[in-house]
Design a protein around this motif. Sequence first.
Motif, short mmCIF file in Angstrom:
data_model
loop_
_atom_site.label_atom_id
_atom_site.label_comp_id
_atom_site.label_asym_id
_atom_site.label_seq_id
_atom_site.Cartn_x
_atom_site.Cartn_y
_atom_site.Cartn_z
N SER A 86 34.63 35.79 41.67
CA SER A 86 33.79 36.93 41.29
C SER A 86 33.33 37.79 42.46
O SER A 86 32.42 38.60 42.32
CB SER A 86 32.56 36.47 40.47
N VAL A 87 33.97 37.65 43.61
CA VAL A 87 33.62 38.49 44.76
C VAL A 87 33.95 39.95 44.45
O VAL A 87 33.13 40.84 44.64
CB VAL A 87 34.32 38.01 46.05
N GLY A 88 35.17 40.20 43.97
CA GLY A 88 35.58 41.56 43.63
C GLY A 88 34.70 42.17 42.55
O GLY A 88 34.28 43.33 42.66
N SER A 89 34.41 41.40 41.52
CA SER A 89 33.54 41.89 40.44
C SER A 89 32.15 42.21 40.96
O SER A 89 31.56 43.23 40.59
CB SER A 89 33.46 40.87 39.32
N SER A 90 31.64 41.37 41.82
CA SER A 90 30.29 41.59 42.39
C SER A 90 30.27 42.86 43.24
O SER A 90 29.32 43.65 43.16
CB SER A 90 29.85 40.40 43.23
#
Length: 151
Positions: A86-90
């Motif tokens: 979820s790094v990209g989503s965050s």
Amino acid sequence: MPVSGLLLRPYHPSDFEALLAMDQVCFPKTIAYGRGELKSYLRSEGSRCIVAEMAGTVAGFILTERAAEIAHIVTLDVLESFRRQSVGSSLLEAAEQDAASLGVTLMYLETATMNKAAIALWKRHGYREAATIENYYGRGQNAFEMQKLLR
């Protein structure tokens, strides 16, 4: 959704070499930004860059540029070892919130028509294909322009 151990912070010029190296490993040589081009984007008026760190390591970044009520996602990079966490989503959610707070109502980006993982990510976040740009990444390498209205 908050990600345990993830720190999102503004770009600092001391991050430049790490971001340049990351872009070079995240994208094919024909697509990755060169030193001058990335510096130019980072220094441009309306540019915003958010950096993600996990365990003291730069894990990813998102670079946007804004003009009036429209923002362009220049790039979203996440190192392979930090993907699916979820790094990209965050990063994307933080950039959207930042843009909306500055009066942006539309965000757009370009992504390769063959990059199924990226297209799925963008669609999960409400982006829709608005156009196909032929030869965007070079001969025979098309891109979708994808857009999202911010509320």
